[in-house]
Design an enzyme around this catalytic site. Structure first.
Site, PDB file in Angstrom:
ATOM      1  N   HIS A   1      29.496  42.668  39.030  1.00  0.00           N
ATOM      2  CA  HIS A   1      29.820  42.242  40.398  1.00  0.00           C
ATOM      3  C   HIS A   1      28.696  42.681  41.361  1.00  0.00           C
ATOM      4  O   HIS A   1      28.331  41.929  42.265  1.00  0.00           O
ATOM      5  CB  HIS A   1      31.124  42.883  40.871  1.00  0.00           C
ATOM      6  CG  HIS A   1      32.352  42.400  40.173  1.00  0.00           C
ATOM      7  ND1 HIS A   1      33.058  43.166  39.294  1.00  0.00           N
ATOM      8  CD2 HIS A   1      33.015  41.212  40.240  1.00  0.00           C
ATOM      9  CE1 HIS A   1      34.100  42.495  38.843  1.00  0.00           C
ATOM     10  NE2 HIS A   1      34.098  41.291  39.390  1.00  0.00           N
TER      11      HIS A   1
ATOM     12  N   ASP B   1      32.689  33.821  33.355  1.00  0.00           N
ATOM     13  CA  ASP B   1      33.855  32.919  33.343  1.00  0.00           C
ATOM     14  C   ASP B   1      33.312  31.491  33.432  1.00  0.00           C
ATOM     15  O   ASP B   1      33.423  30.836  34.466  1.00  0.00           O
ATOM     16  CB  ASP B   1      34.772  33.202  34.535  1.00  0.00           C
ATOM     17  CG  ASP B   1      35.524  34.501  34.359  1.00  0.00           C
ATOM     18  OD1 ASP B   1      35.470  35.065  33.260  1.00  0.00           O
ATOM     19  OD2 ASP B   1      36.156  34.958  35.318  1.00  0.00           O
TER      20      ASP B   1
ATOM     21  N   GLN C   1      35.679  28.720  34.427  1.00  0.00           N
ATOM     22  CA  GLN C   1      36.034  28.840  35.845  1.00  0.00           C
ATOM     23  C   GLN C   1      34.924  28.277  36.730  1.00  0.00           C
ATOM     24  O   GLN C   1      35.181  27.557  37.702  1.00  0.00           O
ATOM     25  CB  GLN C   1      36.297  30.308  36.184  1.00  0.00           C
ATOM     26  CG  GLN C   1      36.430  30.576  37.682  1.00  0.00           C
ATOM     27  CD  GLN C   1      36.860  31.994  37.991  1.00  0.00           C
ATOM     28  OE1 GLN C   1      38.040  32.311  37.913  1.00  0.00           O
ATOM     29  NE2 GLN C   1      35.933  32.862  38.357  1.00  0.00           N
TER      30      GLN C   1
ATOM     31  N   SER D   1      33.036  43.585  32.071  1.00  0.00           N
ATOM     32  CA  SER D   1      34.302  43.000  32.496  1.00  0.00           C
ATOM     33  C   SER D   1      35.186  44.117  33.032  1.00  0.00           C
ATOM     34  O   SER D   1      35.133  45.258  32.543  1.00  0.00           O
ATOM     35  CB  SER D   1      34.990  42.335  31.297  1.00  0.00           C
ATOM     36  OG  SER D   1      36.368  42.162  31.565  1.00  0.00           O
TER      37      SER D   1
HETATM   38  O1  PAF Z   1      36.854  35.514  38.836  1.00  0.00           O
HETATM   39  C1  PAF Z   1      37.689  36.119  39.521  1.00  0.00           C
HETATM   40  O2  PAF Z   1      37.600  37.333  39.754  1.00  0.00           O
HETATM   41  C2  PAF Z   1      38.860  35.344  40.095  1.00  0.00           C
HETATM   42  O3  PAF Z   1      39.303  34.362  39.231  1.00  0.00           O
HETATM   43  C3  PAF Z   1      38.572  34.753  41.491  1.00  0.00           C
HETATM   44  C4  PAF Z   1      37.483  33.696  41.431  1.00  0.00           C
HETATM   45  C5  PAF Z   1      38.152  35.859  42.449  1.00  0.00           C
HETATM   46  C6  PAF Z   1      39.823  34.085  42.056  1.00  0.00           C
HETATM   47  O4  PAF Z   1      40.871  34.995  42.194  1.00  0.00           O
END
Ligand code: PAF
Length: 285
Positions: free
Chosen positions: A35, A157, A160, A192
Site C-alpha cells: 500500500h 487484485d 478487481q 497482503s
Molecule cells: O482492494 C481493496 O482493498 C478493496 O477491494 C477496495 C478497492 C478498497 C474496495 O473496498
C-alpha cells in the site's frame, strides 16, 4: 497530513480547492509496504501533474464485499499504524468514513451495473459470489464523494483492477485508473493484509504460490502452464480454488496477452496472486 473522519472534514480538507484535482488510493486499511508503494505512486502523480488536491487515502472496511460475515469481523483493523504509514508515504489526507457516511440509507444504495469481467467463469465470482457487486458499489460511492481525477489500484487484485477499469469506462470516463505493481516478500510471496494470519508453517508453504506462477512461465502452452501451477501447489498440499491462464483484459479463455491467476487457501487463509504469462520457447530436441 490531515485525518478526516467525516464527509464534512473531507470537504474542509478539499476546502476552497474543491475543484483542485486529486488522486485517490482506496484501501481497507491493515496497510503494508504494498500500500505504501501505491500511496507514494499517488503522491508522485499528483505532484507531477501539479494537482493541488494531492493524494487522498480512504480507509474503509466495506461490509458489502464480504460474502462471509466472519471474514469481515476478523479483517484486521490497525488504524494508528495505518496513519503513520500514510504519513511516511506522503499522503496529504487520510479519510476514514463511518459506514453511515458511505451507506446513509443502510446498504441498499444502488450498485452500478456489474461489468462482464466480474463474472468471468471459474474466477472470483465462483468462490466469492457478490464480492464484486460490493466492490463496485463502494468504489463508485468513494469516487462520487471524493471526485478524484485519478485513482490507484494494485495489480495484485488483477480481476478487481479489470472490473474497476470496465466500470469506470462506462460510468466516469474522465477518471484515470492507474495500476500499481505487486510488492513481494524476499521469498516471492505477494504482500497482503492477510499474510499476518498465516502460521509459521503455512507462511513457508505459501511461497509455493509465487513459485507456481514462475513455473507456469516455463510451459509452451496454456494447458501445460495450468498443469505446472497445479503440480507446484499440490506439492505443498495447498487447497486450490483456481490456477488458470486467461486473456489479461477480459479474463475469459482466449487470445493473448495473457495473465496467470491463482486463488488458494493456505490453512484458513485465502490468498490470491497473478503474473503476466507468455508461452516459453522450448529448445528444439
Ligand atoms: O482492494 C481493496 O482493498 C478493496 O477491494 C477496495 C478497492 C478498497 C474496495 O473496498
Amino acid at each position: 497530513m490531515v485525518h478526516a473522519t467525516s464527509i464534512v472534514e473531507l470537504r474542509e480538507h478539499q476546502g476552497s480547492n474543491r475543484d483542485a484535482p486529486c488522486v485517490l488510493v482506496p484501501t481497507m486499511g491493515a496497510l503494508h509496504d504494498g500500500h505504501a508503494s501505491l500511496i507514494r505512486q499517488g503522491a508522485l502523480l499528483a505532484r507531477e501533474r501539479g494537482w493541488g488536491g494531492g493524494c487522498i487515502v480512504s480507509i474503509f472496511v466495506n461490509p458489502t464485499q464480504f460474502n462471509d460475515p466472519a471474514d469481515f469481523e476478523r479483517y484486521p483493523r490497525t488504524l494508528d499504524a495505518d496513519l503513520r504509514l500514510c504519513q511516511q508515504a506522503g499522503a496529504n489526507c487520510v479519510w476514514t468514513p463511518h459506514v453511515t457516511h458511505i451507506y446513509p440509507l443502510g446498504r441498499t444504495i444502488e450498485a452500478p451495473l456489474l461489468p462482464r469481467v466480474a463474472q468471468a467463469p471459474g474466477l472470483e465470482d465462483a468462490y466469492r459470489p457478490g464480492h464484486f457487486e460490493g466492490v463496485c458499489q463502494v468504489v463508485a460511492r468513494l469516487f462520487d464523494l471524493v471526485k478524484p481525477k485519478a485513482a490507484i489500484f494494485g495489480e495484485k487484485d488483477w480481476q478487481q483492477l479489470q472490473v474497476i477499469r470496465a466500470m469506470i469506462a462506462i460510468l466516469m470516463p474522465g477518471l484515470e485508473i492507474v495500476a500499481g505493481p505487486t510488492l513481494r516478500e524476499p521469498d516471492g510471496l505477494a504482500m497482503s493484509s492477510r499474510n499476518r494470519f498465516l502460521s509459521a508453517e503455512d507462511r513457508r508453504r505459501a511461497r509455493a504460490i509465487s513459485l507456481a506462477l514462475c513455473e507456469s512461465n516455463a510451459a509452451p502452452d496454456i494447458d501445460q502452464a495450468q498443469a505446472n501451477m497445479r503440480r507446484v501447489l499440490a506439492s505443498e498440499q495447498i487447497e486450490l480454488e483456481y490456477a488458470v491462464v486467461r486473456s489479461e483484459g477480459t479474463l475469459e479463455p482466449g487470445a493473448g496477452p495473457w495473465r496467470a491467476l491463482i486463488a488458494a487457501r493456505v490453512g484458513s487463509v485465502r490468498l490470491i496472486d497473478n503474473s503476466p504469462w507468455r508461452p516459453s520457447i522450448q529448445p528444439r530436441a
